[in-house]
Design a protein around this motif. Structure first.
Motif, PDB file in Angstrom:
ATOM      1  N   GLN A   1       0.818  -1.214   0.000  1.00 44.73           N
ATOM      2  CA  GLN A   1       0.000   0.000   0.000  1.00 44.73           C
ATOM      3  C   GLN A   1       0.853   1.266   0.000  1.00 44.73           C
ATOM      4  O   GLN A   1       0.491   2.276   0.603  1.00 44.73           O
ATOM      5  CB  GLN A   1      -0.993  -0.006   1.166  1.00 44.73           C
ATOM      6  N   VAL A   2       2.002   1.143  -0.612  1.00 44.18           N
ATOM      7  CA  VAL A   2       2.875   2.303  -0.752  1.00 44.18           C
ATOM      8  C   VAL A   2       3.353   2.358  -2.205  1.00 44.18           C
ATOM      9  O   VAL A   2       3.976   1.412  -2.686  1.00 44.18           O
ATOM     10  CB  VAL A   2       4.107   2.212   0.183  1.00 44.18           C
TER      11      VAL A   2
ATOM     12  N   SER B   1       0.567   6.648  -0.017  1.00 42.30           N
ATOM     13  CA  SER B   1       0.242   5.518   0.835  1.00 42.30           C
ATOM     14  C   SER B   1      -1.232   5.575   1.166  1.00 42.30           C
ATOM     15  O   SER B   1      -1.698   6.519   1.795  1.00 42.30           O
ATOM     16  CB  SER B   1       1.058   5.580   2.112  1.00 42.30           C
TER      17      SER B   1
ATOM     18  N   GLU C   1      -3.645   6.406  -0.397  1.00 43.49           N
ATOM     19  CA  GLU C   1      -4.474   7.366  -1.106  1.00 43.49           C
ATOM     20  C   GLU C   1      -5.182   6.676  -2.262  1.00 43.49           C
ATOM     21  O   GLU C   1      -4.678   5.708  -2.822  1.00 43.49           O
ATOM     22  CB  GLU C   1      -3.635   8.516  -1.681  1.00 43.49           C
TER      23      GLU C   1
ATOM     24  N   ARG D   1      -1.441   0.383  10.272  1.00 49.28           N
ATOM     25  CA  ARG D   1      -1.763   1.112   9.044  1.00 49.28           C
ATOM     26  C   ARG D   1      -2.970   2.011   9.255  1.00 49.28           C
ATOM     27  O   ARG D   1      -3.001   3.149   8.823  1.00 49.28           O
ATOM     28  CB  ARG D   1      -2.074   0.123   7.915  1.00 49.28           C
TER      29      ARG D   1
ATOM     30  N   VAL E   1      -1.677   9.200   6.793  1.00 48.00           N
ATOM     31  CA  VAL E   1      -0.971   9.818   5.668  1.00 48.00           C
ATOM     32  C   VAL E   1       0.105   8.869   5.106  1.00 48.00           C
ATOM     33  O   VAL E   1      -0.128   7.689   4.950  1.00 48.00           O
ATOM     34  CB  VAL E   1      -0.369  11.186   6.081  1.00 48.00           C
ATOM     35  N   ILE E   2       1.257   9.395   4.837  1.00 47.63           N
ATOM     36  CA  ILE E   2       2.277   8.582   4.182  1.00 47.63           C
ATOM     37  C   ILE E   2       3.050   7.744   5.197  1.00 47.63           C
ATOM     38  O   ILE E   2       3.496   8.237   6.210  1.00 47.63           O
ATOM     39  CB  ILE E   2       3.248   9.489   3.397  1.00 47.63           C
ATOM     40  N   VAL E   3       3.177   6.474   4.893  1.00 49.66           N
ATOM     41  CA  VAL E   3       3.921   5.578   5.764  1.00 49.66           C
ATOM     42  C   VAL E   3       5.040   4.959   4.940  1.00 49.66           C
ATOM     43  O   VAL E   3       4.790   4.439   3.862  1.00 49.66           O
ATOM     44  CB  VAL E   3       3.011   4.432   6.265  1.00 49.66           C
TER      45      VAL E   3
END
Lengths: 318, 166
Positions: free
Chosen positions: A242-243, A285, A287, B72, B77-79
């Motif tokens: 998921q990135v 991630s 989104e 998660r 936001v961004i991980v």
């Protein structure tokens, strides 16, 4: 080891109301637990570092057990809006129905398959043999007592090795995969069939042909042809993690990765020209596709519109 | 019969899994939720639970995945993968074994006579000096030493029956 063989020998009897068989399984589990504990106790000896128990505590076990058995067991269930739960149940039902239809077509297996469905969610689970599976949303998978899987959608498998070297197979819409202890991703949605191997080897068979894929290799079915590559994208497994990450990635390549990641289709209008120096460095991630396109709009002032289930980019500046 | 098997799994692994989730996987307050969800899935979805060939691996890996899922969810936001690995260590069988051993020892300590247990916990787990314990509990150093020796004797016999026979 004897315990595992014993379990497998008896697996086919487990649906039989013959309680003595099940009692044997339970007894073997208990023996296994005792053996394991004796081993680690012997290793630990009397010099156990008791200070490591400082954060160890007793959780209210009986309360938890009764909640589960009585059906009032969904921790945090009250946090979900009843309406959402209602829709989730409806979606799950539909997917189960579709999956049930798919899985029963031509299936005369005596293996008592259980159906497992990811209605609208990304999820991870562990199979009875200890193999780990990550399922993409809108994916249906069946699995049973044997290591024979059926897949409709996209999944990443981390397959456990077993003492009896029993083969692990995944049946797809088109073709079949056989593996022995490996990590790989497979997509089987209608005509789309794609396999990428992260570790180990898999064999893909279809229509009398076969191909062996090793770590770092990828293949897809293009029409009826098997197309393979010895180079996989850095974002090949991005859907699982998921990135989605780009580092000085050419836009066209980034769009291909986005399409794979979201299972969508973004195309460039025929008049759109992209300069080779047009690169993107960004990270997404969790989104959705709309958020990714919004960032592209910010970075490259793209113009786009929806087309069927995908998008068309009509203008881009960089 | 399945309920009996479920009960066995629950009794054997529940507390160890909660501590594993809280301490090794960093779930803290969500540890019980994660373990409950795993057992709930086992009870409601996996109807023929006898088919699980390796219950220890199944349960610990399932809780491990729950921890990833929950970490998660907590991060909107961004991980980056790198930062995620700090929170959730890869599943390792030796960690599972470590928690099963801790569970066994923890339960054995809870079986000690109350005064013996209290002194043992202060000295061996909380790391208090004998002198501090004597001051806090208003007892002689000899009493502390005797109670620790008594506790160790009981625990050794618990972990190693042969030692007890000697």
């Amino acid at each position: 080891m004897l315990y595992l063989m014993n379990v497998r020998e008896n697996i086919h009897n487990l649906n039989n109301p013959d309680a003595s068989k099940e009692a044997e399984i339970l007894a073997s589990w208990k023996q296994e637990a005792e053996d394991t504990l004796s081993g680690i106790q012997a290793i630990a000896g009397i010099n156990f570092p008791y200070e490591t128990l400082k954060d160890y505590r007793q959780y209210p076990k009986e309360t938890a057990f009764q909640k589960i058995i009585s059906g009032n067991k969904q921790p945090g269930a009250g946090r979900v809006l009843p309406l959402i739960r209602k829709y989730a149940a409806a979606i799950a039902f539909l997917v189960v129905a579709v999956a049930a239809f798919y899985f029963t077509q031509g299936s005369a297996s005596s293996d008592s398959m259980e159906k497992m469905v990811s209605a609208a969610n990304f999820m991870q689970m562990v199979l009875p043999d200890g193999s780990q599976v990550t399922l993409d949303k809108y994916t249906a998978m069946s699995y049973g007592q044997s290591r024979n899987i059926k897949l409709d959608g996209r999944a990443f498998f981390n397959v456990s090795k077993t003492t009896d070297q029993q083969q692990f197979t995944v049946a797809l819409h088109k073709g079949k995969i056989t593996v022995l202890g490996t990590r790989f991703s497979v997509t089987s949605r209608g005509d789309l069939t794609e396999v990428a191997v992260e570790e180990g080897k898999v064999r893909y068979e279809y229509d009398g042909r076969e191909i062996i894929l090793s770590a770092g290799e990828w293949m897809k079915l293009s029409g009826e042809d098997i197309v393979s590559s010895q180079q996989i994208s850095t974002n090949q497994f991005s859907w699982k993690d998921q990135v989605l990450e780009f580092k000085n990635t050419p836009i066209e390549k980034a769009i291909m990765d986005i399409n794979r990641h979201f299972g969508t289709y973004i195309e460039l209008a025929p008049n759109v020209q992209i300069k080779s120096e047009c690169l993107i460095t960004s990270k997404f991630s969790k989104e959705g596709i709309e958020a990714v396109l919004a960032e592209f709009k910010l970075l490259f002032n793209i113009q786009y519109h929806k087309k069927d289930t995908g998008y068309v980019i009509t203008s881009i500046k960089c | 019969m399945d309920k009996e098997i479920f009960r066995y799994l629950f009794d054997t692994y529940y507390n160890a899994l909660c501590n594993y989730a809280a301490n090794a996987l960093g779930l803290k307050d969500e540890a019980e939720d994660a373990v409950m969800e795993v057992f709930t899935h086992l009870w409601t979805v996996n109807s023929n639970i006898s088919q699980i060939s390796n219950p220890k691996a199944y349960l610990f890996k399932s809780v491990y995945h729950k921890a990833i899922e929950k970490s998660r969810v907590k991060r909107p936001v961004i991980v980056s993968l790198e930062s995620e690995k700090i929170v959730v260590e890869d599943y390792k069988e030796e960690i599972a074994d470590e928690y099963l051993l801790k569970e066994k020892i923890y339960q054995s300590i809870r079986q000690l006579p109350s005064k013996c247990q209290l002194i043992f916990v202060k000295a061996k787990i909380d790391g208090m000096s004998y002198k501090d314990i004597t001051g806090e509990m208003d007892i002689a150093v000899k009493t502390v030493e005797n109670q620790i020796a008594k506790a160790m004797k009981i625990l050794r016999s618990e972990f190693n029956p042969q030692h007890h026979e000697l």
